[in-house]
Design a protein around this motif. Structure first.
Motif, short mmCIF file in Angstrom:
data_model
loop_
_atom_site.label_atom_id
_atom_site.label_comp_id
_atom_site.label_asym_id
_atom_site.label_seq_id
_atom_site.Cartn_x
_atom_site.Cartn_y
_atom_site.Cartn_z
N MET A 1 0.82 -1.19 0.00
CA MET A 1 0.00 0.00 0.00
C MET A 1 0.86 1.26 0.00
N GLU A 2 2.02 1.17 0.68
CA GLU A 2 2.93 2.33 0.73
C GLU A 2 3.40 2.71 -0.68
N ALA A 3 3.75 1.71 -1.48
CA ALA A 3 4.22 1.99 -2.85
C ALA A 3 3.15 2.71 -3.64
N PHE A 4 1.91 2.28 -3.51
CA PHE A 4 0.79 2.91 -4.22
C PHE A 4 0.60 4.35 -3.77
N LEU A 5 0.55 4.58 -2.45
CA LEU A 5 0.29 5.92 -1.93
C LEU A 5 1.44 6.89 -2.23
N VAL A 6 2.68 6.43 -2.04
CA VAL A 6 3.82 7.30 -2.34
C VAL A 6 3.87 7.62 -3.83
N VAL A 125 10.06 4.69 -13.10
CA VAL A 125 11.17 3.73 -13.16
C VAL A 125 11.80 3.60 -11.77
N ALA A 126 12.11 4.74 -11.15
CA ALA A 126 12.78 4.72 -9.85
C ALA A 126 11.90 4.12 -8.76
N LEU A 127 10.63 4.47 -8.75
CA LEU A 127 9.72 3.94 -7.72
C LEU A 127 9.53 2.44 -7.88
N ALA A 128 9.41 1.97 -9.11
CA ALA A 128 9.27 0.51 -9.34
C ALA A 128 10.54 -0.21 -8.89
N ALA A 129 11.69 0.40 -9.12
CA ALA A 129 12.95 -0.20 -8.69
C ALA A 129 13.06 -0.20 -7.17
N GLN A 130 12.61 0.87 -6.55
CA GLN A 130 12.74 0.97 -5.09
C GLN A 130 11.75 0.06 -4.36
N TYR A 131 10.52 0.04 -4.79
CA TYR A 131 9.48 -0.67 -4.04
C TYR A 131 9.28 -2.12 -4.46
N HIS A 132 9.81 -2.53 -5.59
CA HIS A 132 9.60 -3.91 -6.06
C HIS A 132 8.11 -4.25 -6.11
N ALA A 133 7.30 -3.29 -6.52
CA ALA A 133 5.85 -3.46 -6.53
C ALA A 133 5.31 -2.86 -7.83
N PHE A 134 5.53 -3.57 -8.93
CA PHE A 134 5.18 -3.08 -10.26
C PHE A 134 3.74 -2.58 -10.34
N VAL A 135 2.78 -3.41 -9.98
CA VAL A 135 1.37 -3.05 -10.14
C VAL A 135 1.01 -1.86 -9.25
N ALA A 136 1.45 -1.87 -8.01
CA ALA A 136 1.13 -0.77 -7.09
C ALA A 136 1.73 0.54 -7.58
N VAL A 137 2.96 0.50 -8.07
CA VAL A 137 3.62 1.72 -8.55
C VAL A 137 2.94 2.24 -9.82
N VAL A 138 2.69 1.37 -10.79
CA VAL A 138 2.06 1.81 -12.03
C VAL A 138 0.65 2.33 -11.75
N ALA A 139 -0.10 1.65 -10.90
CA ALA A 139 -1.44 2.12 -10.53
C ALA A 139 -1.35 3.48 -9.82
N GLY A 140 -0.38 3.62 -8.93
CA GLY A 140 -0.21 4.88 -8.20
C GLY A 140 0.22 6.03 -9.09
N GLY A 186 20.47 4.57 3.85
CA GLY A 186 20.27 3.15 4.14
C GLY A 186 18.86 2.75 4.46
N ALA A 187 17.91 3.69 4.40
CA ALA A 187 16.52 3.32 4.62
C ALA A 187 16.13 2.28 3.58
N GLY A 188 15.48 1.25 4.01
CA GLY A 188 15.07 0.19 3.09
C GLY A 188 16.08 -0.93 2.95
N GLN A 189 17.21 -0.86 3.67
CA GLN A 189 18.21 -1.94 3.55
C GLN A 189 17.65 -3.28 3.97
N LYS A 190 16.75 -3.30 4.91
CA LYS A 190 16.16 -4.57 5.31
C LYS A 190 15.26 -5.13 4.22
N LEU A 191 14.91 -4.27 3.24
CA LEU A 191 14.12 -4.74 2.10
C LEU A 191 14.99 -5.27 0.98
N GLY A 192 16.30 -5.14 1.13
CA GLY A 192 17.21 -5.72 0.12
C GLY A 192 17.89 -4.70 -0.77
N PHE A 193 17.79 -3.40 -0.46
CA PHE A 193 18.53 -2.41 -1.25
C PHE A 193 19.00 -1.29 -0.37
#
Length: 193
Positions: A1-6, A125-140, A186-193
């Motif tokens: 949901m965060e990816a969509f809202l951001v 492009v950057a949001l899809a790369a950061q959030y790993h949430a293609f559908v949520a980012v494109v919809a957002g 380093g925010a998001g490092q626990k998510l893998g990036f």
């Protein structure tokens, strides 16, 4: 949901005063048929941002998490600066000159071309790369484009002078900068990036 809202918020703010919003004003003034213009904006945005989101997902799979963190962090900070630079619409992006595509076709072609390399496409492009949430980012990002452009089509020049574009760009730039600095820190490092 965060990816969509951001994604929705960033693109809606970044789109205020952007060349594609200027194009929406021009198309509305020229054709005075809001429904096919709105549908054309939606179609062009979904196709364009789906491609941008796919590129962001592909890049994530190709680059190490550390490199990706630096690329995204610097990219978001650069987008903060880019957001502060006023847009002008290029004549070739106005669409419809010499074309016999009708209102819908002209809007799709003009909007798709105007969005190529635009800050909202790069943000997708950057949001899809950061959030790993293609559908949520494109919809957002698509919703963000519609939030900014539907009023431009429906209300046109009546609201153009009332929007504090510099303030809105400043807010969008601040959001991009915060995301960029947080990513570099380093925010998001626990998510893998």
């Amino acid at each position: 949901m965060e990816a969509f809202l951001v994604s929705t918020g960033i693109v809606a703010l970044a789109e205020i005063g952007d060349k594609t919003q200027l194009l929406a004003f021009l198309l509305a003034a020229r054709f005075r048929k809001p429904l096919p213009i709105i549908l054309g904006i939606f179609i062009a945005t979904v196709v364009n941002h789906a491609g941008a989101g796919a590129l962001g997902a592909w890049i994530t799979a190709q680059v190490s998490p550390t490199v990706m963190r630096w690329v995204l962090g610097v990219g978001f900070v650069a987008m903060a600066v880019w957001t502060l630079i006023p847009d002008k619409i290029d004549e070739e992006e106005e669409g419809g000159k010499g074309l016999k595509l009708g209102v819908l076709g002209t809007t799709i072609v003009a909007f798709f071309l105007a969005e190529m390399g635009d800050k909202t496409q790069v943000a997708t492009v950057a949001l899809a790369a950061q959030y790993h949430a293609f559908v949520a980012v494109v919809a957002g990002t698509t919703l963000g484009m519609m939030i900014a452009n539907v009023p431009a089509v429906l209300l046109g020049e009546r609201i153009a002078g009332r929007i504090p574009v510099r303030l809105v760009h400043g807010i969008a730039a601040a959001i991009f900068a915060v995301i960029g600095v947080a990513t570099l820190a380093g925010a998001g490092q626990k998510l893998g990036f």
